[in-house]
Design a protein around this motif. Structure first.
Motif, PDB file in Angstrom:
ATOM      1  N   GLY A  39       0.767  -1.245   0.000  1.00  0.00           N
ATOM      2  CA  GLY A  39       0.000   0.000   0.000  1.00  0.00           C
ATOM      3  C   GLY A  39       0.791   1.284   0.000  1.00  0.00           C
ATOM      4  N   ASN A  40       0.678   2.015   1.083  1.00  0.00           N
ATOM      5  CA  ASN A  40       1.266   3.354   1.103  1.00  0.00           C
ATOM      6  C   ASN A  40       2.787   3.335   1.083  1.00  0.00           C
ATOM      7  N   LYS A  41       3.390   2.196   1.412  1.00  0.00           N
ATOM      8  CA  LYS A  41       4.845   2.191   1.559  1.00  0.00           C
ATOM      9  C   LYS A  41       5.568   2.445   0.238  1.00  0.00           C
ATOM     10  N   TRP A  42       5.035   1.904  -0.844  1.00  0.00           N
ATOM     11  CA  TRP A  42       5.685   2.192  -2.126  1.00  0.00           C
ATOM     12  C   TRP A  42       5.558   3.675  -2.466  1.00  0.00           C
ATOM     13  N   PHE A  43       4.387   4.229  -2.195  1.00  0.00           N
ATOM     14  CA  PHE A  43       4.173   5.645  -2.501  1.00  0.00           C
ATOM     15  C   PHE A  43       5.122   6.516  -1.683  1.00  0.00           C
ATOM     16  N   LYS A  44       5.309   6.143  -0.413  1.00  0.00           N
ATOM     17  CA  LYS A  44       6.206   6.940   0.423  1.00  0.00           C
ATOM     18  C   LYS A  44       7.663   6.796  -0.029  1.00  0.00           C
ATOM     19  N   LEU A  45       7.976   5.667  -0.672  1.00  0.00           N
ATOM     20  CA  LEU A  45       9.364   5.421  -1.079  1.00  0.00           C
ATOM     21  C   LEU A  45       9.703   5.983  -2.450  1.00  0.00           C
ATOM     22  N   SER A  68       8.131  -4.937  10.247  1.00  0.00           N
ATOM     23  CA  SER A  68       7.891  -3.655   9.584  1.00  0.00           C
ATOM     24  C   SER A  68       7.464  -3.785   8.120  1.00  0.00           C
ATOM     25  N   ASN A  69       6.309  -3.190   7.796  1.00  0.00           N
ATOM     26  CA  ASN A  69       5.887  -3.104   6.395  1.00  0.00           C
ATOM     27  C   ASN A  69       6.890  -2.283   5.589  1.00  0.00           C
ATOM     28  N   HIS A  70       7.455  -1.285   6.241  1.00  0.00           N
ATOM     29  CA  HIS A  70       8.393  -0.380   5.562  1.00  0.00           C
ATOM     30  C   HIS A  70       9.676  -1.119   5.149  1.00  0.00           C
ATOM     31  N   ALA A 168      -5.262   5.820   8.278  1.00  0.00           N
ATOM     32  CA  ALA A 168      -4.581   5.394   9.510  1.00  0.00           C
ATOM     33  C   ALA A 168      -3.261   6.150   9.604  1.00  0.00           C
ATOM     34  N   MET A 169      -2.834   6.400  10.839  1.00  0.00           N
ATOM     35  CA  MET A 169      -1.611   7.173  11.016  1.00  0.00           C
ATOM     36  C   MET A 169      -0.589   6.490  11.914  1.00  0.00           C
ATOM     37  N   GLY A 170       0.652   6.390  11.414  1.00  0.00           N
ATOM     38  CA  GLY A 170       1.784   5.939  12.233  1.00  0.00           C
ATOM     39  C   GLY A 170       2.722   7.111  12.434  1.00  0.00           C
ATOM     40  N   THR A 171       3.682   7.265  11.500  1.00  0.00           N
ATOM     41  CA  THR A 171       4.617   8.391  11.609  1.00  0.00           C
ATOM     42  C   THR A 171       3.967   9.720  11.248  1.00  0.00           C
ATOM     43  N   GLY A 172       2.905   9.669  10.422  1.00  0.00           N
ATOM     44  CA  GLY A 172       2.245  10.896   9.985  1.00  0.00           C
ATOM     45  C   GLY A 172       2.646  11.349   8.585  1.00  0.00           C
ATOM     46  N   ALA A 173       3.581  10.651   7.963  1.00  0.00           N
ATOM     47  CA  ALA A 173       4.032  11.061   6.619  1.00  0.00           C
ATOM     48  C   ALA A 173       2.902  10.946   5.601  1.00  0.00           C
ATOM     49  N   MET A 174       2.187   9.808   5.631  1.00  0.00           N
ATOM     50  CA  MET A 174       1.077   9.642   4.690  1.00  0.00           C
ATOM     51  C   MET A 174      -0.009  10.680   4.963  1.00  0.00           C
ATOM     52  N   THR A 175      -0.347  10.848   6.229  1.00  0.00           N
ATOM     53  CA  THR A 175      -1.391  11.809   6.599  1.00  0.00           C
ATOM     54  C   THR A 175      -1.068  13.192   6.047  1.00  0.00           C
ATOM     55  N   THR A 248      -8.397  -6.486   5.969  1.00  0.00           N
ATOM     56  CA  THR A 248      -7.706  -5.397   6.663  1.00  0.00           C
ATOM     57  C   THR A 248      -6.554  -5.978   7.472  1.00  0.00           C
ATOM     58  N   ASP A 249      -5.637  -5.130   7.902  1.00  0.00           N
ATOM     59  CA  ASP A 249      -4.536  -5.596   8.753  1.00  0.00           C
ATOM     60  C   ASP A 249      -4.773  -5.097  10.171  1.00  0.00           C
ATOM     61  N   PHE A 250      -4.335  -5.885  11.155  1.00  0.00           N
ATOM     62  CA  PHE A 250      -4.704  -5.544  12.537  1.00  0.00           C
ATOM     63  C   PHE A 250      -3.918  -4.359  13.097  1.00  0.00           C
ATOM     64  N   TYR A 252      -2.975  -1.390  11.373  1.00  0.00           N
ATOM     65  CA  TYR A 252      -3.390  -0.072  10.873  1.00  0.00           C
ATOM     66  C   TYR A 252      -4.846  -0.022  10.393  1.00  0.00           C
ATOM     67  N   THR A 253      -5.120  -0.761   9.301  1.00  0.00           N
ATOM     68  CA  THR A 253      -6.375  -0.495   8.597  1.00  0.00           C
ATOM     69  C   THR A 253      -7.604  -1.032   9.332  1.00  0.00           C
ATOM     70  N   ALA A 254      -7.447  -2.069  10.161  1.00  0.00           N
ATOM     71  CA  ALA A 254      -8.594  -2.545  10.935  1.00  0.00           C
ATOM     72  C   ALA A 254      -9.033  -1.464  11.924  1.00  0.00           C
ATOM     73  N   HIS A 279      -7.337   2.652   2.104  1.00  0.00           N
ATOM     74  CA  HIS A 279      -6.810   1.346   2.536  1.00  0.00           C
ATOM     75  C   HIS A 279      -5.333   1.310   2.177  1.00  0.00           C
ATOM     76  N   SER A 280      -4.490   1.483   3.195  1.00  0.00           N
ATOM     77  CA  SER A 280      -3.060   1.682   2.959  1.00  0.00           C
ATOM     78  C   SER A 280      -2.261   0.390   2.951  1.00  0.00           C
ATOM     79  N   GLY A 281      -2.945  -0.768   2.955  1.00  0.00           N
ATOM     80  CA  GLY A 281      -2.221  -2.047   2.803  1.00  0.00           C
ATOM     81  C   GLY A 281      -1.861  -2.685   4.127  1.00  0.00           C
ATOM     82  N   GLY A 282      -0.632  -3.199   4.242  1.00  0.00           N
ATOM     83  CA  GLY A 282      -0.152  -3.758   5.497  1.00  0.00           C
ATOM     84  C   GLY A 282      -0.577  -5.185   5.779  1.00  0.00           C
ATOM     85  N   LEU A 283      -1.192  -5.838   4.795  1.00  0.00           N
ATOM     86  CA  LEU A 283      -1.777  -7.160   5.058  1.00  0.00           C
ATOM     87  C   LEU A 283      -0.743  -8.215   5.439  1.00  0.00           C
TER      88      LEU A 283
HETATM   89  C1  LIG Z   1       3.006   2.423   7.573  1.00  0.00           C
HETATM   90  C2  LIG Z   1       1.553   2.295   7.432  1.00  0.00           C
HETATM   91  C3  LIG Z   1       0.669   3.334   7.794  1.00  0.00           C
HETATM   92  C4  LIG Z   1       1.134   4.600   8.445  1.00  0.00           C
HETATM   93  O1  LIG Z   1       1.791   5.483   7.576  1.00  0.00           O
HETATM   94  P1  LIG Z   1       2.574   6.715   8.201  1.00  0.00           P
HETATM   95  O2  LIG Z   1       3.002   7.493   7.014  1.00  0.00           O
HETATM   96  O3  LIG Z   1       3.757   6.154   8.947  1.00  0.00           O
HETATM   97  O4  LIG Z   1       1.688   7.451   9.103  1.00  0.00           O
HETATM   98  C5  LIG Z   1      -0.674   3.157   7.588  1.00  0.00           C
HETATM   99  N1  LIG Z   1      -1.156   2.012   7.066  1.00  0.00           N
HETATM  100  C6  LIG Z   1      -0.351   0.989   6.729  1.00  0.00           C
HETATM  101  C7  LIG Z   1      -0.958  -0.243   6.199  1.00  0.00           C
HETATM  102  C8  LIG Z   1       1.020   1.087   6.895  1.00  0.00           C
HETATM  103  O5  LIG Z   1       1.804   0.048   6.572  1.00  0.00           O
END
Ligand SMILES: *Cc1c(COP(=O)(O)O)cnc(C)c1O
Length: 296
Positions: A39-45, A68-70, A168-175, A248-250, A252-254, A279-283
């Motif tokens: 999901g979002n990890k490729w976009f962030k990379l 780590s998904n990253h 969903a938010m972890g580091t906040g980069a996607m947000t 969904t993944d438990f 983030y997306t769930a 839906h940012s992936g993470g499955l």
């Molecule tokens: C990493 C991740 C996020 C969080 O993204 P951030 O940019 O770190 O906030 C959200 N959803 C999924 C599935 C992720 O793997």
């Protein structure tokens, strides 16, 4: 070449049928872009990869935990781009490697395990035996202007404008990247998956291009904290899959979809609202659950 990973596989699924309320609810299925790069990890990379290639670096060096998904996404994206990848992993080397680490290893990533106390400083040891200048350093989770800019491009697969965006938010980069990319009239709601994430708003603010955007972080849907889960959350995942066929993944997306469900049920959005849930992936992370926990 790298573009083949992405956007053309994304769909927008309409799940408005879940709710009788007068709102539209659509899901941006970024989880579908690639079986390994989540999901979002490729976009962030993507812009870190471009930068590494432009600057003629040998590869990327980054940080992450054992699930780590990253880390997985970095390893596989580098393999596809013909770049090397080094992962600095939090904690001692485990006796049994996680599926995530094995995936990354298969993609050719080199690893260094760092004691938790040192990991916190995100300091790259100088005894790595590599020329560090040959690598582009990518912060944990891809957090940074490049990461946010890349995440913003997730929305290029959408044709409509929405009144509300949710992620969903972890580091906040996607947000932050999404806030920069949505129409000025829309509002973004981020669901923090961390407990006591007091720095969340600041982490987003750091990466915003326009201070006047409408956004908020909700802090009450973390289910005990990062990568924590409850029977209620797992039940919700199975039920949501039965209703929508969306996995969904438990981590983030769930938690995101649980929050969406709760907010819509409590009529938090005015009639006529058009919602887009990311839906940012993470499955891949679900593989850490005991077999049989999930019905998908
Ligand atoms: C990493 C991740 C996020 C969080 O993204 P951030 O940019 O770190 O906030 C959200 N959803 C999924 C599935 C992720 O793997």
């Amino acid at each position: 070449m790298l573009n083949s990973v992405s956007a053309n596989l994304i769909t927008v699924d309409d799940i408005s049928f879940l709710y009788p309320a007068d709102i539209r609810l659509e899901v941006l299925r970024a989880d579908k872009i690639h079986p390994v790069i989540s999901g979002n990890k490729w976009f962030k990379l993507r812009f870190y990869l471009d930068k590494a290639i432009q600057e003629k670096k040998q590869g990327l060096l980054t940080f992450g935990g054992t699930w780590s998904n990253h880390i997985v996404a970095t390893a596989e994206a580098c393999r596809l781009a013909g770049l090397k990848a080094i992962g600095l992993i939090r904690g001692e080397e485990p006796t049994h490697w996680s599926d995530a680490l094995n995936d990354a290893k298969r993609a050719g990533m080199q690893f260094l395990f760092i004691p938790r106390s040192d990991y916190r400083k995100k300091h790259v040891p100088d005894n790595l035996g590599i020329d560090i200048n040959q690598y582009l350093l990518v912060p944990e989770g891809g957090y940074g202007p490049e990461g946010a800019k890349g995440a913003g491009t997730m929305l290029s697969a959408t044709i409509h404008d929405y009144t509300h965006y949710l992620c969903a938010m972890g580091t906040g980069a996607m947000t932050a990247g999404l806030i920069n990319a949505i129409p000025a009239s829309a509002e973004l709601t981020a669901i923090s998956v961390l407990k006591n994430n007091h720095d969340a708003e600041n982490a987003i603010q750091q990466l915003l291009e326009d201070g006047n955007r409408q956004w908020r972080v909700l802090h009450e849907y973390h289910f005990g904290g990062y990568a924590k889960k409850t029977p209620e959350l797992l039940r919700f995942m199975n039920q949501f899959y039965e209703q929508t066929a969306i996995p969904t993944d438990f981590v983030y997306t769930a938690k995101l979809f649980f929050a969406v469900n709760d907010l819509v049920t409590r009529k938090s959005f005015p009639p006529g609202s058009r919602l887009l849930v990311i839906h940012s992936g993470g499955l891949q992370g679900n593989r850490s659950l005991p077999k049989g926990t999930l019905n998908f």
